[in-house]
Design an enzyme around this catalytic site. Structure first.
Site, PDB file in Angstrom:
ATOM      1  N   GLY A   1      44.470  31.021 -56.754  1.00  0.00           N
ATOM      2  CA  GLY A   1      43.761  31.089 -58.032  1.00  0.00           C
ATOM      3  C   GLY A   1      42.257  31.128 -57.851  1.00  0.00           C
ATOM      4  O   GLY A   1      41.763  31.400 -56.758  1.00  0.00           O
TER       5      GLY A   1
ATOM      6  N   GLN B   1      48.517  22.386 -47.322  1.00  0.00           N
ATOM      7  CA  GLN B   1      47.615  23.052 -46.380  1.00  0.00           C
ATOM      8  C   GLN B   1      46.198  22.462 -46.422  1.00  0.00           C
ATOM      9  O   GLN B   1      45.319  22.894 -45.694  1.00  0.00           O
ATOM     10  CB  GLN B   1      47.579  24.563 -46.597  1.00  0.00           C
ATOM     11  CG  GLN B   1      46.826  25.019 -47.837  1.00  0.00           C
ATOM     12  CD  GLN B   1      46.939  26.518 -48.027  1.00  0.00           C
ATOM     13  OE1 GLN B   1      48.026  27.046 -48.261  1.00  0.00           O
ATOM     14  NE2 GLN B   1      45.819  27.227 -47.913  1.00  0.00           N
TER      15      GLN B   1
ATOM     16  N   GLN C   1      41.037  39.894 -44.606  1.00  0.00           N
ATOM     17  CA  GLN C   1      40.518  39.755 -43.233  1.00  0.00           C
ATOM     18  C   GLN C   1      39.598  38.541 -43.140  1.00  0.00           C
ATOM     19  O   GLN C   1      39.385  37.983 -42.073  1.00  0.00           O
ATOM     20  CB  GLN C   1      39.739  41.015 -42.863  1.00  0.00           C
ATOM     21  CG  GLN C   1      39.285  41.035 -41.403  1.00  0.00           C
ATOM     22  CD  GLN C   1      38.025  41.866 -41.219  1.00  0.00           C
ATOM     23  OE1 GLN C   1      37.877  42.902 -41.863  1.00  0.00           O
ATOM     24  NE2 GLN C   1      37.135  41.412 -40.365  1.00  0.00           N
TER      25      GLN C   1
ATOM     26  N   HIS D   1      40.108  38.803 -54.248  1.00  0.00           N
ATOM     27  CA  HIS D   1      41.501  38.875 -54.699  1.00  0.00           C
ATOM     28  C   HIS D   1      41.763  40.204 -55.414  1.00  0.00           C
ATOM     29  O   HIS D   1      42.816  40.818 -55.250  1.00  0.00           O
ATOM     30  CB  HIS D   1      41.810  37.749 -55.697  1.00  0.00           C
ATOM     31  CG  HIS D   1      41.646  36.360 -55.162  1.00  0.00           C
ATOM     32  ND1 HIS D   1      40.747  35.460 -55.681  1.00  0.00           N
ATOM     33  CD2 HIS D   1      42.284  35.710 -54.158  1.00  0.00           C
ATOM     34  CE1 HIS D   1      40.834  34.309 -55.041  1.00  0.00           C
ATOM     35  NE2 HIS D   1      41.760  34.432 -54.103  1.00  0.00           N
TER      36      HIS D   1
ATOM     37  N   ARG E   1      35.676  28.875 -53.344  1.00  0.00           N
ATOM     38  CA  ARG E   1      34.825  27.694 -53.179  1.00  0.00           C
ATOM     39  C   ARG E   1      33.359  27.979 -53.533  1.00  0.00           C
ATOM     40  O   ARG E   1      32.598  27.046 -53.762  1.00  0.00           O
ATOM     41  CB  ARG E   1      34.924  27.165 -51.748  1.00  0.00           C
ATOM     42  CG  ARG E   1      36.268  26.518 -51.444  1.00  0.00           C
ATOM     43  CD  ARG E   1      36.270  25.844 -50.078  1.00  0.00           C
ATOM     44  NE  ARG E   1      37.474  25.090 -49.860  1.00  0.00           N
ATOM     45  CZ  ARG E   1      38.611  25.598 -49.390  1.00  0.00           C
ATOM     46  NH1 ARG E   1      38.673  26.884 -49.071  1.00  0.00           N
ATOM     47  NH2 ARG E   1      39.675  24.840 -49.228  1.00  0.00           N
TER      48      ARG E   1
HETATM   49  P1  AMP Z   1      42.961  32.212 -51.493  1.00  0.00           P
HETATM   50  O1  AMP Z   1      43.162  32.236 -52.980  1.00  0.00           O
HETATM   51  O2  AMP Z   1      41.632  31.695 -51.068  1.00  0.00           O
HETATM   52  O3  AMP Z   1      44.124  31.575 -50.771  1.00  0.00           O
HETATM   53  O4  AMP Z   1      42.947  33.741 -51.031  1.00  0.00           O
HETATM   54  C1  AMP Z   1      44.026  34.586 -51.333  1.00  0.00           C
HETATM   55  C2  AMP Z   1      43.897  35.826 -50.498  1.00  0.00           C
HETATM   56  O5  AMP Z   1      42.650  36.471 -50.787  1.00  0.00           O
HETATM   57  C3  AMP Z   1      43.890  35.523 -48.990  1.00  0.00           C
HETATM   58  O6  AMP Z   1      44.676  36.509 -48.334  1.00  0.00           O
HETATM   59  C4  AMP Z   1      42.435  35.655 -48.623  1.00  0.00           C
HETATM   60  O7  AMP Z   1      42.226  36.038 -47.275  1.00  0.00           O
HETATM   61  C5  AMP Z   1      41.989  36.763 -49.565  1.00  0.00           C
HETATM   62  N1  AMP Z   1      40.529  36.730 -49.755  1.00  0.00           N
HETATM   63  C6  AMP Z   1      39.769  35.644 -49.982  1.00  0.00           C
HETATM   64  N2  AMP Z   1      38.467  35.973 -50.053  1.00  0.00           N
HETATM   65  C7  AMP Z   1      38.395  37.312 -49.858  1.00  0.00           C
HETATM   66  C8  AMP Z   1      37.331  38.264 -49.807  1.00  0.00           C
HETATM   67  N3  AMP Z   1      36.054  37.903 -49.984  1.00  0.00           N
HETATM   68  N4  AMP Z   1      37.633  39.563 -49.571  1.00  0.00           N
HETATM   69  C9  AMP Z   1      38.938  39.944 -49.390  1.00  0.00           C
HETATM   70  N5  AMP Z   1      39.989  39.091 -49.431  1.00  0.00           N
HETATM   71  C10 AMP Z   1      39.722  37.797 -49.657  1.00  0.00           C
END
Ligand code: AMP
Length: 283
Positions: free
Chosen positions: A31, A61, A148, A37, A187
């Site tokens: 979220g 996690q 990535q 995202h 964050r």
């Molecule tokens: P999270 O909600 O932080 O668990 O992220 C969900 C997905 O979004 C994960 O696969 C992250 O690696 C990806 N993600 C987070 N930040 C970025 C970004 N700046 N650019 C591309 N993908 C991202």
């Protein structure tokens, strides 16, 4: 856009898609949806007949309960953004349904979780591995999309899918950045104005390290420079800067050819932990 809160609801929805032979792309998130995202969602939209996403702040996690409690949550805003991104369905499970009892399974990713985040967040990848195995088994998508930006997570998930025969194609999507280069992250919302100004130093440090390494400066010297550059700010604290093989994530001692090498950084601005990476040979 369909929103499902229970496993049985999303499985009912998916069984219809599977019976019609729709290809399904899956974008798992915690979220606090941002442009990173949205890029994953747009790639999933491009590649598949149907796109499903999930929002689940996975308690196991987090190795710091304050970080879990402070994690930004805004489901209404997230759903509006996901709808705009033409997502077909969103799965928002409860902690109780995902973890009806404490998990006895423990996942260990051997050399892939040594170093980088694995060293600084004990138990983190066990939590990531367990939640994604659950989500993959519940949803059985054809493809799943990861950023990535979380390089070690992407490597570990690619391995789980391959080693455990999940039969899901893992797609890694390049990092989306703000105009000044700061990688989008949920964050970032917690950064105040001064912290936001400092946070981009992680990216500047990576770009400056890239330039120096390509000019044949030693990894040791570059590491010292990065450490000083980050730690000279009172509210910043470097966890690590590392030069690694992009696939095995093993540290590189010396650079012969600048291919397949990643520069990784993580640390704090105030109490907010950020991470980033670039390929040594990227523009
Ligand atoms: P999270 O909600 O932080 O668990 O992220 C969900 C997905 O979004 C994960 O696969 C992250 O690696 C990806 N993600 C987070 N930040 C970025 C970004 N700046 N650019 C591309 N993908 C991202």
């Amino acid at each position: 856009m369909v929103v499902c809160y229970q496993i049985s609801e999303i499985q009912k929805y998916l069984s219809q898609l599977h019976s019609e032979n729709h290809s399904v792309g899956f974008v798992p998130t915690m979220g606090a949806i941002h442009d990173g995202h949205l890029k994953l969602l747009s790639e999933a939209r491009r590649d598949n007949d149907s796109v499903i996403s999930s929002i689940f702040v996975n308690p196991i996690q987090f190795n710091n309960s304050e970080d879990y409690d402070n994690y930004p949550r805004d489901i209404d805003k997230d759903l509006a953004l996901m709808k705009e991104a033409q997502c077909d369905a969103v799965f928002i499970p409860s902690v109780d349904e995902m973890y009806p009892q404490e998990s006895v399974v423990e996942m260990n990713f051997g050399p892939l979780e040594r170093g980088l985040e694995g060293d600084h967040r004990p138990g983190h990848f066990n939590g990531v591995g367990i939640v994604l195995s659950k989500l993959f088994n519940i949803l059985r998508p054809d493809k799943a999309y990861f950023g990535q930006k979380d390089l070690q997570q992407a490597a570990i998930i690619s391995k789980i899918s391959e080693d455990l025969f999940f039969g899901i194609e893992i797609k890694i999507v390049s990092t989306m950045r703000e105009d000044d280069g700061l990688a989008f992250s949920s964050r970032n919302q917690r950064l105040d104005k001064e912290q936001r100004k400092d946070a981009v130093r992680f990216y500047f440090a990576l770009k400056s390290a890239q330039k120096s390494l390509l000019q044949k400066q030693s990894i040791e010297e570059v590491t010292k420079e990065v450490t000083n550059y980050i730690n000279e700010r009172d509210d910043m604290d470097l966890d690590y800067f590392a030069v690694v093989d992009s696939q095995t994530l093993k540290p590189i001692k010396e650079i012969d050819i600048p291919n397949n090498i990643s520069l990784c950084i993580a640390g704090y601005v105030g109490d907010i932990r950020l991470l980033d990476n670039i390929y040594l040979n990227e523009d």
